[in-house]
Scaffold this motif. Sequence first.
Motif, short mmCIF file in Angstrom:
data_model
loop_
_atom_site.label_atom_id
_atom_site.label_comp_id
_atom_site.label_asym_id
_atom_site.label_seq_id
_atom_site.Cartn_x
_atom_site.Cartn_y
_atom_site.Cartn_z
N GLN A 248 -0.21 -38.72 -71.56
CA GLN A 248 0.31 -40.01 -72.01
C GLN A 248 -0.68 -40.69 -72.94
N LEU A 249 -1.96 -40.62 -72.62
CA LEU A 249 -2.97 -41.24 -73.48
C LEU A 249 -3.05 -40.53 -74.83
N LEU A 250 -2.79 -39.22 -74.82
CA LEU A 250 -2.75 -38.48 -76.08
C LEU A 250 -1.59 -38.97 -76.94
N LYS A 251 -0.46 -39.24 -76.31
CA LYS A 251 0.69 -39.79 -77.05
C LYS A 251 0.31 -41.12 -77.70
N LEU A 252 -0.41 -41.95 -76.96
CA LEU A 252 -0.86 -43.24 -77.50
C LEU A 252 -1.76 -43.03 -78.71
N GLY A 253 -2.72 -42.13 -78.59
CA GLY A 253 -3.65 -41.89 -79.69
C GLY A 253 -2.96 -41.36 -80.93
N VAL A 254 -2.05 -40.41 -80.74
CA VAL A 254 -1.33 -39.84 -81.88
C VAL A 254 -0.43 -40.89 -82.51
N ALA A 255 0.28 -41.65 -81.68
CA ALA A 255 1.15 -42.69 -82.21
C ALA A 255 0.36 -43.74 -83.00
N GLN A 256 -0.81 -44.12 -82.49
CA GLN A 256 -1.63 -45.10 -83.20
C GLN A 256 -2.12 -44.54 -84.52
N ALA A 257 -2.54 -43.28 -84.53
CA ALA A 257 -3.05 -42.67 -85.77
C ALA A 257 -1.95 -42.57 -86.82
N VAL A 258 -0.77 -42.10 -86.40
CA VAL A 258 0.33 -41.92 -87.35
C VAL A 258 0.79 -43.27 -87.89
N LEU A 259 0.99 -44.24 -87.01
CA LEU A 259 1.47 -45.53 -87.47
C LEU A 259 0.41 -46.31 -88.25
N ILE B 273 1.92 -51.90 -83.26
CA ILE B 273 3.29 -51.46 -82.93
C ILE B 273 3.24 -50.25 -81.99
N ALA B 274 2.36 -49.29 -82.27
CA ALA B 274 2.22 -48.13 -81.40
C ALA B 274 1.77 -48.54 -80.01
N ARG B 275 0.84 -49.46 -79.93
CA ARG B 275 0.34 -49.91 -78.63
C ARG B 275 1.43 -50.64 -77.85
N ALA B 276 2.21 -51.48 -78.54
CA ALA B 276 3.31 -52.19 -77.87
C ALA B 276 4.35 -51.21 -77.34
N TRP B 277 4.64 -50.16 -78.12
CA TRP B 277 5.58 -49.13 -77.67
C TRP B 277 5.05 -48.47 -76.40
N TYR B 278 3.78 -48.11 -76.39
CA TYR B 278 3.19 -47.42 -75.24
C TYR B 278 3.22 -48.32 -74.01
N VAL B 279 2.83 -49.57 -74.16
CA VAL B 279 2.79 -50.49 -73.02
C VAL B 279 4.19 -50.70 -72.46
N ARG B 280 5.19 -50.79 -73.34
CA ARG B 280 6.56 -50.98 -72.89
C ARG B 280 7.06 -49.75 -72.13
N LYS B 281 6.67 -48.56 -72.60
CA LYS B 281 7.16 -47.32 -72.00
C LYS B 281 6.37 -46.91 -70.74
N TYR B 282 5.04 -47.03 -70.78
CA TYR B 282 4.20 -46.50 -69.70
C TYR B 282 3.39 -47.57 -68.96
N GLY B 283 3.32 -48.76 -69.47
CA GLY B 283 2.47 -49.78 -68.87
C GLY B 283 1.12 -49.84 -69.57
N ASN B 284 0.37 -50.87 -69.25
CA ASN B 284 -0.92 -51.09 -69.90
C ASN B 284 -1.93 -50.06 -69.39
N PRO C 172 -5.57 -49.55 -59.71
CA PRO C 172 -4.50 -48.79 -60.36
C PRO C 172 -4.97 -47.40 -60.77
N ARG C 173 -4.05 -46.46 -60.74
CA ARG C 173 -4.39 -45.09 -61.14
C ARG C 173 -4.45 -45.00 -62.65
N PRO C 174 -5.39 -44.24 -63.17
CA PRO C 174 -5.47 -44.08 -64.62
C PRO C 174 -4.26 -43.31 -65.15
N HIS C 175 -3.95 -43.55 -66.38
CA HIS C 175 -2.82 -42.86 -67.01
C HIS C 175 -3.18 -41.40 -67.24
#
Length: 83
Positions: free
Chosen positions: A12-23, A69-80, A5-8
Amino acid sequence: MSESPRPHPTGQLLKLGVAQAVLFVLGALLGRWVGLLLGLDAFGAGGYGNKEIFGILLIGLGGGGGVQIARAWYVRKYGNPRS
């Protein structure tokens, strides 16, 4: 042979990191406020008794829950990102 699989993308990974930090911070604050409402002050002046330990536990659970919660949002939107 299956293709790897191609890396994200970095954005997108920055969105994950920011979402995890904020939440994480919001969840920890929520845990702190719930603890205070229940009389479990994690930073009480009386040392570390049961009330302080359970207050710390609520802060940790809130922060960890926010990250999940942030990780679940990311996986739902962009995949694992690990697959």
